[in-house]
Design a protein around this motif. Structure first.
Motif: not given
Length: 403
Positions: A251-269
């Motif tokens: 499920x692509x939502x795994x990528x959203x919920x498990x990784x994208x939303x857990x990365x540092x909010x101020x990730x530069x790129x």
């Protein structure tokens, strides 16, 4: 959903065979009329995947990035794999004694044979990178599989010594390996002492390239209840998260919920990238779960088809060049595409030479597709629903929020 189903799905993800979980095996209907007249349309791939996958000759090849490099490549399976002794670690490297940056590749579940992604790893090595492939078992807890990958990466770096420039490091992963990638990068970049290193890797350049990830489980010493498990990654880790429109395994939502939303909010790129399927004159480029592993069946030459080259090899090569070799504006534009030209995936040699359906990308918003499904799902109907309960059912790392 049982563990045996997921193990089978992991194996099928590598072989490119999608029939085992297609219900009665009926193909989803695909509107091919527009393709026959050469009109550029986005569509979902036919299922089950079959010999209609495009050959290497069906589309143009990329230039500058994603190309075969000038260096001869040596492939050696000569590093002992302490946590799976029967399966040694393989290194793809330039065939000389110079020092090069290091790319650590984490394979899909069931993809322990490095030849499944050999063309990609060889292509990267030929452009001046050491590429490490560590097999891990399909059985056992998530922690043991992550540890097998990590200990293997460390072992390879120690064995190759000064030939590995660990100040310039990239982590690449697909499927289960994609889900593991941010945790492995966290160990290398943010928590080196606890994880057996004397200093952090990647001090002169670092990136993550994550493809169609499965659930992700960080191993935090001091976890919090907040949804920011990768909060301590350095903000200069350049990150690409790529999903596939016809992924009927993860499920692509795994990528959203498990990784994208857990990365540092101020990730530069960072860049979210969606790859779509396309077809022309009976040739197909399937944006399915196995895309990064090529296609292991007929026709010959499908290992490096247009999507393999333009969507995967070119993006990784450019990201590595930009992150680890000061590749500059051109490399950055390909790794983090925003313009129509940079989003392009080449052109068909038939169909009037029209462009292959391009990437969609965003630096801020996950892009999902109307495709997807599998099983008894209707054609072109996005039916996946991310389940926190399902995520937790696979976790062996404990609370909070099942890590």
């Amino acid at each position: 959903m049982t563990q045996s189903w997921w193990m089978l799905a992991g194996v099928l993800a590598v072989t490119g065979c999608g029939t085992a979980f297609e219900g009665a095996g009926d193909e989803a209907p695909v509107a091919v009329t527009a393709q026959e007249v050469g009109t550029a349309v986005a569509l979902c791939a036919p299922r089950p995947y079959g010999p209609e996958v495009a050959t290497t000759a069906a589309t143009t090849e990329p230039t500058l990035y994603g190309t075969q490099g000038p260096l001869a490549v040596r492939v050696q399976s000569d590093v002992p794999n302490a946590l799976w002794p029967e399966m040694p670690i393989t290194v793809y490297r330039p065939d000389d004694r110079s020092t090069y940056p290091v790319l650590f590749y984490s394979h899909a579940y069931g993809g322990s044979d490095h030849t499944h992604v050999g063309p990609l790893l060889r292509r990267l090595a030929s452009n001046g990178y050491n590429v490490v492939f560590v097999p891990y078992m399909n059985t056992g807890p998530r922690r043991s599989q992550y540890d097998t990958l990590w200990e293997g990466f460390v072992a390879a770096a120690r064995q190759y010594g000064t030939r590995f420039d660990v100040t310039r490091v990239g982590f690449i992963g697909h499927s289960f390996g994609g889900g593991a990638t941010p945790e492995l990068a966290r160990r290398a970049f943010a928590d080196p002492t606890h994880n057996g290193l004397t200093a952090a890797w990647g001090s002169a350049g670092r990136f993550m390239f994550i493809m169609a990830p499965w659930f992700s489980y960080p191993n935090l010493e001091n976890p919090t209840a907040t949804n920011d498990h990768y909060r301590d990654l350095p903000v200069d880790v350049k990150t690409v998260l790529q999903v596939y429109a016809d992924d009927d395994t993860n499920d692509p939502l795994i990528a959203v919920n498990d990784i994208w939303n857990k990365l540092p909010a101020n990730l530069q790129e960072k860049s979210w990238q969606l790859v779509k399927s396309d077809g022309c004159d009976g040739q197909w480029l399937n944006a399915g779960h196995s895309l990064p592993a090529g296609y292991s069946g007929a026709p010959p030459g499908s290992w490096d088809n247009g999507h393999d080259l333009w969507a995967v090899a070119r993006r990784i090569h450019a990201l590595a060049g930009y992150s680890l070799k000061s590749g500059g504006a051109v490399a950055r534009a390909i790794a983090f595409p925003t313009t129509q030209d940079a989003l392009g995936l080449g052109n068909w040699k038939s169909c009037g030479g029209r462009a292959v359906v391009p990437l969609e990308a965003s630096a801020t918003t996950p892009l999902l597709s109307a495709c997807g499904g599998g099983g008894d799902a209707p054609a072109q109907d996005y039916v996946f629903t991310y389940s926190a309960q399902e995520h937790c059912s696979w976790s062996d790392t404990g609370a909070p929020a099942c890590r």
